[in-house]
Motif scaffolding. Sequence first.
Motif, mmCIF file in Angstrom:
data_model
loop_
_atom_site.group_PDB
_atom_site.id
_atom_site.type_symbol
_atom_site.label_atom_id
_atom_site.label_comp_id
_atom_site.label_asym_id
_atom_site.label_seq_id
_atom_site.Cartn_x
_atom_site.Cartn_y
_atom_site.Cartn_z
ATOM 1 N N GLY A 1 0.839 -1.200 0.000
ATOM 2 C CA GLY A 1 0.000 0.000 0.000
ATOM 3 C C GLY A 1 0.872 1.248 0.000
ATOM 4 O O GLY A 1 1.813 1.379 -0.771
ATOM 5 N N TRP A 2 0.552 2.154 0.925
ATOM 6 C CA TRP A 2 1.353 3.365 1.118
ATOM 7 C C TRP A 2 2.124 3.291 2.434
ATOM 8 O O TRP A 2 2.677 4.293 2.892
ATOM 9 N N LYS A 3 2.195 2.118 3.031
ATOM 10 C CA LYS A 3 2.752 1.968 4.367
ATOM 11 C C LYS A 3 4.277 1.899 4.356
ATOM 12 O O LYS A 3 4.904 1.624 3.323
ATOM 13 N N LYS A 4 4.862 2.095 5.525
ATOM 14 C CA LYS A 4 6.294 1.927 5.680
ATOM 15 C C LYS A 4 6.651 0.463 5.459
ATOM 16 O O LYS A 4 5.952 -0.441 5.914
ATOM 17 N N ILE A 5 7.763 0.221 4.753
ATOM 18 C CA ILE A 5 8.165 -1.148 4.417
ATOM 19 C C ILE A 5 8.894 -1.756 5.619
ATOM 20 O O ILE A 5 9.935 -1.239 6.048
ATOM 21 N N PRO A 6 8.380 -2.837 6.178
ATOM 22 C CA PRO A 6 8.991 -3.405 7.396
ATOM 23 C C PRO A 6 10.450 -3.803 7.204
ATOM 24 O O PRO A 6 11.252 -3.722 8.140
ATOM 25 N N THR A 7 10.821 -4.224 6.001
ATOM 26 C CA THR A 7 12.184 -4.703 5.750
ATOM 27 C C THR A 7 13.123 -3.604 5.255
ATOM 28 O O THR A 7 14.285 -3.875 4.956
ATOM 29 N N GLY A 8 12.616 -2.388 5.139
ATOM 30 C CA GLY A 8 13.470 -1.280 4.736
ATOM 31 C C GLY A 8 13.360 -0.935 3.258
ATOM 32 O O GLY A 8 12.568 -1.528 2.517
ATOM 33 N N PRO A 9 14.157 0.027 2.787
ATOM 34 C CA PRO A 9 14.073 0.517 1.410
ATOM 35 C C PRO A 9 14.258 -0.572 0.364
ATOM 36 O O PRO A 9 15.009 -1.530 0.565
ATOM 37 N N ILE A 10 13.568 -0.399 -0.763
ATOM 38 C CA ILE A 10 13.727 -1.263 -1.927
ATOM 39 C C ILE A 10 14.424 -0.442 -3.006
ATOM 40 O O ILE A 10 13.896 0.588 -3.451
ATOM 41 N N THR A 11 15.601 -0.875 -3.426
ATOM 42 C CA THR A 11 16.388 -0.110 -4.401
ATOM 43 C C THR A 11 16.644 -0.886 -5.690
ATOM 44 O O THR A 11 17.497 -0.482 -6.485
ATOM 45 N N ASP A 12 15.919 -1.948 -5.921
ATOM 46 C CA ASP A 12 16.048 -2.746 -7.133
ATOM 47 C C ASP A 12 15.549 -1.910 -8.320
ATOM 48 O O ASP A 12 14.337 -1.744 -8.514
ATOM 49 N N ALA A 13 16.472 -1.401 -9.131
ATOM 50 C CA ALA A 13 16.110 -0.490 -10.216
ATOM 51 C C ALA A 13 15.183 -1.155 -11.226
ATOM 52 O O ALA A 13 14.239 -0.529 -11.724
ATOM 53 N N ASP A 14 15.441 -2.423 -11.557
ATOM 54 C CA ASP A 14 14.596 -3.115 -12.530
ATOM 55 C C ASP A 14 13.157 -3.185 -12.043
ATOM 56 O O ASP A 14 12.210 -2.947 -12.804
ATOM 57 N N LEU A 15 12.976 -3.525 -10.772
ATOM 58 C CA LEU A 15 11.636 -3.610 -10.200
ATOM 59 C C LEU A 15 10.970 -2.242 -10.200
ATOM 60 O O LEU A 15 9.806 -2.094 -10.613
ATOM 61 N N ILE A 16 11.682 -1.222 -9.736
ATOM 62 C CA ILE A 16 11.111 0.117 -9.633
ATOM 63 C C ILE A 16 10.682 0.627 -11.004
ATOM 64 O O ILE A 16 9.564 1.144 -11.179
ATOM 65 N N LEU A 17 11.542 0.463 -12.006
ATOM 66 C CA LEU A 17 11.223 0.977 -13.337
ATOM 67 C C LEU A 17 10.117 0.162 -14.003
ATOM 68 O O LEU A 17 9.310 0.703 -14.766
ATOM 69 N N ARG A 18 10.054 -1.128 -13.696
ATOM 70 C CA ARG A 18 8.978 -1.962 -14.238
ATOM 71 C C ARG A 18 7.626 -1.521 -13.678
ATOM 72 O O ARG A 18 6.642 -1.386 -14.419
ATOM 73 N N LEU A 19 7.573 -1.268 -12.385
ATOM 74 C CA LEU A 19 6.327 -0.796 -11.777
ATOM 75 C C LEU A 19 5.976 0.609 -12.258
ATOM 76 O O LEU A 19 4.796 0.935 -12.450
ATOM 77 N N ASN A 20 6.999 1.434 -12.452
ATOM 78 C CA ASN A 20 6.749 2.780 -12.942
ATOM 79 C C ASN A 20 6.110 2.743 -14.336
ATOM 80 O O ASN A 20 5.174 3.492 -14.630
ATOM 81 N N ARG A 21 6.606 1.859 -15.186
ATOM 82 C CA ARG A 21 6.023 1.702 -16.522
ATOM 83 C C ARG A 21 4.573 1.235 -16.440
ATOM 84 O O ARG A 21 3.727 1.625 -17.259
ATOM 85 N N ALA A 22 4.273 0.394 -15.441
ATOM 86 C CA ALA A 22 2.909 -0.123 -15.301
ATOM 87 C C ALA A 22 1.903 0.984 -14.994
ATOM 88 O O ALA A 22 0.696 0.803 -15.213
ATOM 89 N N SER A 23 2.384 2.133 -14.527
ATOM 90 C CA SER A 23 1.496 3.264 -14.241
ATOM 91 C C SER A 23 0.895 3.846 -15.512
ATOM 92 O O SER A 23 -0.091 4.585 -15.453
ATOM 93 N N ARG A 24 1.506 3.598 -16.652
ATOM 94 C CA ARG A 24 1.117 4.126 -17.955
ATOM 95 C C ARG A 24 1.359 5.625 -18.079
ATOM 96 O O ARG A 24 0.891 6.260 -19.036
#
Length: 324
Positions: A127-150
């Motif tokens: 959701g919009w919550k704080k991530i219990p395991t800390g920051p996610i910096t996987d660029a491939d994942l971030i950019l893939r999700l960003n593209r999904a926004s259209r």
Amino acid sequence: MQFNIWLGGTEVEGGREGIADTIAATSPDVVMLSETDADRVRNLLDDLRERGLAYVDDGNPNDSTVISKSPIIEHTTFESWSKAVISADGIEIAAYSGHLEYRYYVTYLPRGYGGGTPPPHETHDLGWKKIPTGPITDADLILRLNRASRRTEVTETVLADAEGERSKGRLTILAGDFNEPSHLDWDHRTRDLFDHNGAELPWSTTKAIEDAGFLDSYREINPDPVRTPGFTWPSDNPGAEVKNLTWAPTADERDRIDFIFYHPADRLRLIDSVLVGPSRSIVRSERVEETGEDRFWLPTWTWPTEHKVVLSTFEVAERPSARS
């Protein structure tokens, strides 16, 4: 001017008046508005008339709108975008106003928060919550999700249309609240600043606009993302509680997500680009004075929004300048 009016100024006392006062104080020729609807635009034009200012709107019934001092001779609505063709003393300018998808705000992942990504996509459980395991910096994942926004996809439709407008001899300017940062701001220079946590991310929407030949007016005048970060969100607003100005309350979530782009032309020369709004931002739920070298047009009126406004000044010539 690029101006997110925060639900028509309804979130702070005197916000509606503050929107008109912002425009009256700066007197822009063209304003690209975000978070509008037909009633909000009608109210704004009425309020501007009361201040002795005559603007016309593009008639877009949706979120993004263009208003202009000069006549609007054509209008087209796109997904997340509106186009107004303005005739300014015979010079025709295609002005695009956008307000892009607010979900998939994955600039939050490196900062340790979910970005409101909906199911079935990865990280939707955050959701919009704080991530219990800390920051996610996987660029491939971030950019893939960003593209999904259209966001990039709908903008590419507008970029194709703008190419057609230029073939008609029209100037093209594109502005909006992108809900996505710039690739110019998340590089090696800022990887360890602003809670980027080592991430270097070529954000795809601004990159697509650059690849189409447009220039980022703010970064052309203020090229250094460290000295002049140009953050437009979250802005401080003295009339709002801090809890209503932050979505990542323990992070430095500042980003530049409001832009004015222009396509270079012999008849169009960029003069300046500044921020309008408070010089304070929200960092870790605190009102913090910006310490960089960004220049602010500070409001002496009620500030109506949680964004800062981008104001770029251009010189427009009737004919192309003579080449040497």
